[in-house]
Design an enzyme around this catalytic site. Structure first.
Site, mmCIF file in Angstrom:
data_model
loop_
_atom_site.group_PDB
_atom_site.id
_atom_site.type_symbol
_atom_site.label_atom_id
_atom_site.label_comp_id
_atom_site.label_asym_id
_atom_site.label_seq_id
_atom_site.Cartn_x
_atom_site.Cartn_y
_atom_site.Cartn_z
ATOM 1 N N HIS A 52 11.211 14.281 -24.801
ATOM 2 C CA HIS A 52 11.079 15.620 -24.233
ATOM 3 C C HIS A 52 12.249 15.926 -23.299
ATOM 4 O O HIS A 52 12.373 15.271 -22.258
ATOM 5 C CB HIS A 52 9.756 15.700 -23.466
ATOM 6 C CG HIS A 52 9.447 17.043 -22.897
ATOM 7 N ND1 HIS A 52 9.252 17.245 -21.546
ATOM 8 C CD2 HIS A 52 9.328 18.257 -23.494
ATOM 9 C CE1 HIS A 52 8.993 18.530 -21.343
ATOM 10 N NE2 HIS A 52 9.054 19.159 -22.499
ATOM 11 N N HIS A 94 16.537 24.253 -20.261
ATOM 12 C CA HIS A 94 15.123 24.653 -20.367
ATOM 13 C C HIS A 94 14.854 26.005 -19.709
ATOM 14 O O HIS A 94 14.397 26.938 -20.339
ATOM 15 C CB HIS A 94 14.217 23.597 -19.740
ATOM 16 C CG HIS A 94 12.774 24.002 -19.738
ATOM 17 N ND1 HIS A 94 12.180 24.705 -18.697
ATOM 18 C CD2 HIS A 94 11.813 23.839 -20.668
ATOM 19 C CE1 HIS A 94 10.917 24.951 -18.993
ATOM 20 N NE2 HIS A 94 10.664 24.435 -20.195
HETATM 21 O O1 G3P Z 1 7.947 21.669 -27.084
HETATM 22 C C1 G3P Z 1 7.234 21.094 -26.260
HETATM 23 C C2 G3P Z 1 7.618 21.496 -24.920
HETATM 24 O O2 G3P Z 1 8.959 21.268 -24.798
HETATM 25 C C3 G3P Z 1 7.327 22.915 -24.633
HETATM 26 O O3 G3P Z 1 7.344 23.177 -23.346
HETATM 27 O O4 G3P Z 1 8.321 24.143 -21.374
HETATM 28 O O5 G3P Z 1 8.784 21.779 -21.918
HETATM 29 O O6 G3P Z 1 9.829 23.549 -23.230
HETATM 30 P P1 G3P Z 1 8.639 23.160 -22.418
HETATM 31 CA CA CA Z 2 10.883 22.426 -24.928
#
Ligand code: G3P
Ligand code: CA
Length: 303
Positions: A52, A94
């Site tokens: 992630h 992000h």
């Molecule tokens: O895709 C999973 C996750 O990355 C979505 O949430 O806010 O971490 O981009 P975020």
């Molecule tokens: Ca994401």
């Protein structure tokens, strides 16, 4: 002679005994097999491990350090959130603003609220994207998507990319770049977005077999599951569910519609254990090295 009769009787008895044993064996077989499989925990198919924002538990998210570490930790996929700078350059980032993960407030004190698409790439490149996480990452830059791919290729990293389009309208530019590097042709990518229109725009641009994952937010995840899944199944191959919402029912309902289930963001070992045992198809984690230490997430040896 007697020997013979006596011998004959013994032979008949042995044959009868052998037959009985054989019948008993045949009777035991199904029971035995059932018992042996019952004692083994049901092995859910192995979930893919998605780093992630890279290995963002150990290095500043969306930096080359974070992606490199994710590759070293053998993540199955490396997640990259993609946005466009003012001049259209695709960058890995992000947030819609720069305040949390860069020193934009110091470098551009009069440019609040520091929205990414208010800055050209040259301006973004002046920012430090590492010190906020830890001083030893001082000087890390916001990478372009092109640089991320070049680094992975240069370091012979096999792991495919899991691209999230953070804003609609960048699909053609993203696909063009992936095609330029052969990632599309090699099917070395999966796409996700919170924006259905972004996934719908991607579908005609990509070859068959590349998966589109509709991300579901906290609010949607807690209302109208079946209706939502019905809509998503029209254009996507799977869903991304927040950890707070995932249940056996969600997984069963999604699988029932041919949708795979990926869960974000799963860092605690007990959650990883629970989800791996639940049979989800993938987990996003900031710590891509952790699942390997959890039995339920451990891989079956690949033959
Ligand atoms: O895709 C999973 C996750 O990355 C979505 O949430 O806010 O971490 O981009 P975020
Ligand atoms: Ca994401």
């Amino acid at each position: 002679m007697i020997q013979n009769r006596k011998g004959g009787t013994t032979l008949r008895r042995t044959a009868a005994l052998r037959q009985w044993l054989y019948v008993l064996f045949l009777l035991w077989l199904p029971l035995g097999l059932a018992a042996s499989t019952a004692s083994q925990p049901s092995v859910a198919p192995e979930p893919i491990i998605i780093a992630h924002r890279g290995a963002s538990g150990y290095a500043p998210e969306h930096t080359l350090s974070s992606y490199r570490l994710a590759a070293r930790m053998q993540a199955d996929y490396i997640e990259v959130d993609v946005r466009a700078a003012k001049d259209g350059k695709l960058v890995a980032l992000h947030d819609a603003t720069l305040a949390r993960t860069t020193n934009a407030e110091t470098v551009y004190p009069r440019r609040a609220p520091w929205r990414v698409n208010d800055f050209s790439f040259a301006e973004l490149r002046r920012l430090d994207a590492g010190s906020w996480f830890h001083p030893r990452f001082a000087g890390q830059r916001i990478p372009t998507l092109d640089e991320v791919i070049q680094m992975l290729k240069a370091e012979r990293v096999e792991a495919p990319l899991y691209i999230e389009t953070k804003q609609p309208g960048i699909e053609e530019a993203v696909v063009h770049l992936l095609k330029k590097h052969g990632f599309l042709q090699q099917r070395r990518v999966m796409f996700q977005s919170f924006h259905p229109e972004s996934l719908q725009a991607l579908r005609p641009l990509i070859p068959h077999g590349i998966r589109l994952i509709q991300l579901v937010g906290e609010k949607e995840a807690h209302s109208g599951r079946d209706e939502l899944l019905q809509q998503i199944a029209v254009y996507a191959d799977g869903i991304g569910l927040p950890l707070s919402a995932v249940t056996e029912e969600w997984v069963r309902a999604a699988h029932g519609r041919g949708l795979i289930v990926h869960v974000y963001t799963v860092n605690a070992p007990h959650d990883l254990e629970r989800l791996c045992a639940m049979g989800v198809d993938g987990v996003f984690t900031d710590y891509p090295d952790r699942p390997a230490r959890i039995a339920a997430c451990r891989r079956l040896p690949r033959h």
